[in-house]
Design a protein around this motif. Structure first.
Motif, mmCIF file in Angstrom:
data_model
loop_
_atom_site.group_PDB
_atom_site.id
_atom_site.type_symbol
_atom_site.label_atom_id
_atom_site.label_comp_id
_atom_site.label_asym_id
_atom_site.label_seq_id
_atom_site.Cartn_x
_atom_site.Cartn_y
_atom_site.Cartn_z
ATOM 1 N N ILE A 85 0.687 -1.189 -0.210
ATOM 2 C CA ILE A 85 -0.094 -0.011 0.046
ATOM 3 C C ILE A 85 0.890 1.338 -0.036
ATOM 4 O O ILE A 85 2.097 0.873 0.303
ATOM 5 C CB ILE A 85 -1.026 0.068 1.333
ATOM 6 C CG1 ILE A 85 -2.219 0.932 1.058
ATOM 7 C CG2 ILE A 85 -0.108 0.074 2.679
ATOM 8 C CD1 ILE A 85 -3.484 0.613 1.980
ATOM 9 N N GLY A 86 0.428 2.464 -0.352
ATOM 10 C CA GLY A 86 1.183 3.617 -0.366
ATOM 11 C C GLY A 86 2.292 3.261 -1.389
ATOM 12 O O GLY A 86 2.050 2.913 -2.405
ATOM 13 N N GLY A 87 3.116 3.940 -0.982
ATOM 14 C CA GLY A 87 4.556 3.608 -1.854
ATOM 15 C C GLY A 87 4.807 2.373 -2.304
ATOM 16 O O GLY A 87 5.549 2.009 -3.606
ATOM 17 N N SER A 88 4.539 1.196 -1.697
ATOM 18 C CA SER A 88 4.702 -0.025 -2.062
ATOM 19 C C SER A 88 3.769 -0.583 -2.907
ATOM 20 O O SER A 88 3.494 -1.860 -3.161
ATOM 21 C CB SER A 88 4.786 -0.831 -0.755
ATOM 22 O OG SER A 88 5.841 -0.294 0.022
ATOM 23 N N SER A 137 6.616 -4.236 1.573
ATOM 24 C CA SER A 137 6.383 -3.464 2.578
ATOM 25 C C SER A 137 7.627 -3.045 3.250
ATOM 26 O O SER A 137 8.492 -3.881 3.731
ATOM 27 C CB SER A 137 5.309 -3.839 3.664
ATOM 28 O OG SER A 137 5.391 -3.311 4.901
ATOM 29 N N LYS A 138 8.026 -1.766 3.294
ATOM 30 C CA LYS A 138 9.322 -1.210 3.603
ATOM 31 C C LYS A 138 9.169 -1.828 5.177
ATOM 32 O O LYS A 138 10.490 -2.163 5.700
ATOM 33 C CB LYS A 138 9.326 0.230 3.675
ATOM 34 C CG LYS A 138 10.591 0.806 4.001
ATOM 35 C CD LYS A 138 10.594 2.343 3.768
ATOM 36 C CE LYS A 138 11.713 2.901 4.468
ATOM 37 N NZ LYS A 138 11.870 4.474 4.210
ATOM 38 N N THR A 139 8.375 -1.411 6.068
ATOM 39 C CA THR A 139 8.449 -1.754 7.357
ATOM 40 C C THR A 139 7.990 -3.260 7.613
ATOM 41 O O THR A 139 8.420 -3.827 8.575
ATOM 42 C CB THR A 139 7.361 -0.904 8.028
ATOM 43 O OG1 THR A 139 6.261 -0.861 7.461
ATOM 44 C CG2 THR A 139 7.923 0.565 8.373
ATOM 45 N N THR A 142 2.930 -2.944 7.897
ATOM 46 C CA THR A 142 1.761 -2.163 7.831
ATOM 47 C C THR A 142 0.428 -2.919 7.707
ATOM 48 O O THR A 142 0.439 -4.158 7.174
ATOM 49 C CB THR A 142 1.974 -1.557 6.360
ATOM 50 O OG1 THR A 142 3.204 -0.872 6.278
ATOM 51 C CG2 THR A 142 0.748 -0.822 5.750
ATOM 52 N N GLY A 199 9.377 5.646 1.201
ATOM 53 C CA GLY A 199 8.676 4.621 0.395
ATOM 54 C C GLY A 199 7.748 5.197 -0.994
ATOM 55 O O GLY A 199 7.736 4.429 -1.827
ATOM 56 N N ARG A 200 7.536 6.510 -0.950
ATOM 57 C CA ARG A 200 6.977 6.935 -2.307
ATOM 58 C C ARG A 200 8.296 7.083 -3.258
ATOM 59 O O ARG A 200 7.767 7.776 -4.334
ATOM 60 C CB ARG A 200 6.222 8.246 -1.707
ATOM 61 C CG ARG A 200 6.969 9.386 -0.873
ATOM 62 C CD ARG A 200 6.071 10.170 -0.477
ATOM 63 N NE ARG A 200 6.806 11.366 0.558
ATOM 64 C CZ ARG A 200 6.944 11.060 2.008
ATOM 65 N NH1 ARG A 200 6.423 9.679 2.475
ATOM 66 N NH2 ARG A 200 7.564 11.882 2.614
ATOM 67 N N GLN A 281 0.434 10.979 -3.799
ATOM 68 C CA GLN A 281 1.232 10.592 -2.576
ATOM 69 C C GLN A 281 2.628 11.227 -2.594
ATOM 70 O O GLN A 281 3.009 11.805 -1.672
ATOM 71 C CB GLN A 281 1.229 9.139 -2.589
ATOM 72 C CG GLN A 281 2.022 8.822 -1.243
ATOM 73 C CD GLN A 281 2.899 7.347 -1.258
ATOM 74 O OE1 GLN A 281 3.010 6.635 -2.324
ATOM 75 N NE2 GLN A 281 3.152 6.910 0.069
ATOM 76 N N GLU A 285 2.022 13.620 0.643
ATOM 77 C CA GLU A 285 2.798 13.182 1.594
ATOM 78 C C GLU A 285 4.311 13.771 1.866
ATOM 79 O O GLU A 285 4.551 14.008 3.065
ATOM 80 C CB GLU A 285 3.028 11.406 1.293
ATOM 81 C CG GLU A 285 3.011 10.714 2.623
ATOM 82 C CD GLU A 285 2.920 9.134 2.739
ATOM 83 O OE1 GLU A 285 3.979 8.722 2.247
ATOM 84 O OE2 GLU A 285 2.086 8.780 3.067
ATOM 85 N N GLN A 437 6.469 11.558 7.235
ATOM 86 C CA GLN A 437 5.335 11.605 7.051
ATOM 87 C C GLN A 437 4.393 11.230 8.206
ATOM 88 O O GLN A 437 3.804 10.275 8.488
ATOM 89 C CB GLN A 437 4.862 10.511 5.976
ATOM 90 C CG GLN A 437 5.230 9.154 6.262
ATOM 91 C CD GLN A 437 6.876 8.906 5.953
ATOM 92 O OE1 GLN A 437 7.170 9.381 4.934
ATOM 93 N NE2 GLN A 437 7.284 8.042 6.650
ATOM 94 N N VAL A 440 0.451 10.699 9.227
ATOM 95 C CA VAL A 440 -0.404 9.463 9.111
ATOM 96 C C VAL A 440 -0.120 8.450 10.110
ATOM 97 O O VAL A 440 -1.086 7.556 10.338
ATOM 98 C CB VAL A 440 0.422 8.555 7.787
ATOM 99 C CG1 VAL A 440 0.440 9.201 6.499
ATOM 100 C CG2 VAL A 440 1.770 7.976 8.208
ATOM 101 N N LYS A 444 -3.406 5.823 12.334
ATOM 102 C CA LYS A 444 -2.985 4.282 12.710
ATOM 103 C C LYS A 444 -3.025 4.019 14.390
ATOM 104 O O LYS A 444 -3.529 2.930 14.623
ATOM 105 C CB LYS A 444 -1.367 4.059 12.286
ATOM 106 C CG LYS A 444 -1.233 4.332 10.728
ATOM 107 C CD LYS A 444 0.475 3.780 10.525
ATOM 108 C CE LYS A 444 0.572 4.118 9.088
ATOM 109 N NZ LYS A 444 2.106 4.079 8.806
HETATM 110 O O1 LIG Z 1 5.932 -0.057 2.710
HETATM 111 P P1 LIG Z 1 5.279 0.050 4.097
HETATM 112 O O2 LIG Z 1 6.139 0.226 5.199
HETATM 113 O O3 LIG Z 1 4.220 -0.961 4.030
HETATM 114 O O4 LIG Z 1 4.382 1.208 3.894
HETATM 115 C C1 LIG Z 1 3.350 1.887 3.039
HETATM 116 C C2 LIG Z 1 2.964 3.266 3.239
HETATM 117 O O5 LIG Z 1 2.669 3.714 4.364
HETATM 118 C C3 LIG Z 1 3.284 4.890 4.538
HETATM 119 O O6 LIG Z 1 4.293 5.093 5.686
HETATM 120 C C4 LIG Z 1 1.910 5.854 5.162
HETATM 121 O O7 LIG Z 1 1.409 5.266 6.101
HETATM 122 C C5 LIG Z 1 3.759 5.331 3.387
HETATM 123 O O8 LIG Z 1 4.661 6.458 3.416
HETATM 124 C C6 LIG Z 1 4.346 4.204 2.724
HETATM 125 O O9 LIG Z 1 4.577 4.281 1.486
#
Ligand SMILES: O=P(O)(O)OC[C@H]1O[C@](O)(CO)[C@@H](O)[C@@H]1O
Length: 479
Positions: A85-88, A137-139, A142, A199-200, A281, A285, A437, A440, A444
């Motif tokens: 989602i988002g940048g991913s 997902s970067k993190t 999510t 991410g973006r 975004q 963002e 960012q 956001v 959450k």
């Molecule tokens: O790649 P992730 O860590 O799942 O995050 C998805 C998106 O969520 C955000 O952190 C915003 O909630 C964006 O900046 C990012 O692209």
């Protein structure tokens, strides 16, 4: 320049932590830098790391595309589902759509929303034996992506009947390799990227794996090459000939001096249908901030609201407001001189529409012109008086038209990078951090506490309206 743009550009390239609130350098340019370039972070040349992951990706992507990677029952992969989602999601999805003419072999799908209907409707037509999921997902924390990944895992396991099947059907892209492995993904199938990629800004990294699977590595390298060309232009051209700087300043002119509240992106190019979503975004963002880099409240407007959709569809929906509404909306038109479709006559119509819109916005139509036209049509003067004012176009409405020969992967790379740098330029002039960012986060946290209440956990103190909504939902939700 007074805002210190050149200095910030240097800081970016020197890998200084210009994302100050997260203490991170900002190095998406390293993802498309020349293989012999050197960008050092913590004594390591990150360009070497980028190339190593790209090699690993190349091996993987080639195996899948050449049917050497098999599902648990021995069948080759036919469908890819990107869970992110988002940048991913937005960047890869936009590029996959833009490069459809180069897409062969695999069908790529995107599931982003935590609304279960998204994955449910996608999986309906797919076969677990021939589907590969990319958990992007970067993190790797999510909520939306993890919820979708759990559903997908169950879907595969229900059909396969044994846990080891996961290895054939799931790969991950993340900076959090540990969490991906904990989810059950084979560490060999986790493709890494780094926290110096926002991410973006990450479609150029392993997050672009769905693009690579759709179009192959050679085309992906072309995309990178186009972005690199734009980077070179941005970092070396004089300010007055620098496309991202000019675009950025035009935006600031309308945003800050003409008080435009929003800005519309209108691609006359069906392949760019997701470009407005991607730019939303990227711009909102990055630059939707109200404190300066030092943390003081800004005393001027920052990012406008970005919106838009493809021409000519938008013409029959919201252009009325662009031409005759009370709001000034600066526009970017994007259009290719040559289309990928074989229907050349249709392309003439499309392009004529695009040019006509910018001309109409600029020139408008005066009351005098309207009256004389109505007169020529033979209307009576009473009728002319009644009608004329409604048919007046004020004109003098700003637009920028970006025209390119054909939307090749290389040009697409340049186009995206141009907008990335534009956002950077604007962020520098507005003196804000374009790379965090925090806005956001609150939603959450509140989601978690409301969700706990749905599960019977401790009730929190909410405002009256939220309490009423929670009560209504608990009473009416499916049992
Ligand atoms: O790649 P992730 O860590 O799942 O995050 C998805 C998106 O969520 C955000 O952190 C915003 O909630 C964006 O900046 C990012 O692209």
């Amino acid at each position: 320049m007074e805002a210190g743009l050149r200095k910030m550009m240097e800081k970016m390239m020197n890998a200084e932590p210009i994302n100050t609130t997260e203490d991170r350098p900002v190095l998406h340019v390293a993802l498309r830098a020349h293989e012999r370039a050197k960008i050092i972070v913590k004594n390591k040349n990150v360009v070497t790391l980028v190339r190593e992951v790209l090699e690993k990706l190349k091996f993987f992507v080639t195996r899948v595309r050449e049917a050497e990677w098999h599902g648990y029952s021995g069948k080759p992969i036919r469908d890819i589902v990107n869970l992110g989602i988002g940048g991913s999601d937005l960047g890869p999805k936009m590029v996959c759509e833009a490069l459809k003419p180069f897409s062969r072999i695999l069908n790529v799908h995107f599931v982003s929303n935590v609304d279960g209907s998204d994955i449910y409707e996608t999986l309906k037509s797919l076969n677990p034996e021939t589907t590969l999921f990319v958990v992007a997902s970067k993190t790797f924390t999510t909520q939306e992506t993890m919820a979708n990944a759990r559903v997908a895992k169950e879907w595969v396991l229900n059909r396969a009947g044994f846990d080891e099947a996961i290895a054939n059907h799931f790969v991950a892209v993340s900076t959090n390799v540990e969490a991906a492995v904990k989810f059950g993904i084979n560490p060999e199938n986790v493709f890494e990227f780094w926290n110096w990629v926002g991410g973006r800004y990450s479609l150029w990294s392993a997050i672009g794996i769905s693009i690579m699977l759709a179009v192959g590595m050679d085309v992906f390298e072309e995309l990178l090459a186009g972005a690199k060309e734009m980077d070179e232009h941005f970092f070396s051209s004089p300010i007055e000939k620098n496309a991202p700087v000019i675009l950025g300043l035009i935006g600031i002119w309308y945003n800050n001096f003409w008080k435009a509240q929003s800005y519309a992106v209108l691609p006359y190019d069906e392949h760019l249908r997701y470009f407005p979503n991607f730019l939303q975004q990227l711009d909102m963002e990055s630059n939707g901030k109200s404190v300066t880099r030092k943390g003081d409240k800004v005393e001027y407007e920052t990012a406008p609201i970005v919106w838009g959709q493809v021409g000519t569809n938008g013409q029959h929906a919201f252009y009325q407001l662009l031409h005759q509404g009370t709001k000034m909306v600066p526009v970017d038109f994007l259009v290719a001189a040559e289309s990928f479709s074989p229907y050349k006559d249709m392309h003439d119509i499309l392009v004529a529409n695009c040019f006509a819109q910018s001309e109409a916005l600029m020139r408008g139509k005066s009351k005098k012109q309207v009256e004389s036209e109505l007169e020529q049509m033979g209307l009576k003067s009473k009728k002319i008086k009644k009608l004329a004012q409604h048919k007046v176009f004020e004109g003098n409405k700003p637009s920028t038209t970006i025209i390119y020969p054909k939307l090749t992967p290389r040009r697409l790379g340049s186009l995206i990078a141009m907008y990335e740098h534009k956002a950077f330029v604007q962020g520098v002039v507005w003196d804000i951090n374009s790379f965090d960012q925090w806005g956001v986060e609150l939603g959450k946290v509140l989601t978690q506490s409301i969700l706990n209440e749905f599960k019977g956990g401790k009730t929190h103190q909410h405002d009256a309206s939220t309490m009423a909504l929670i009560r209504y939902y608990l009473k009416h939700r499916a049992k």
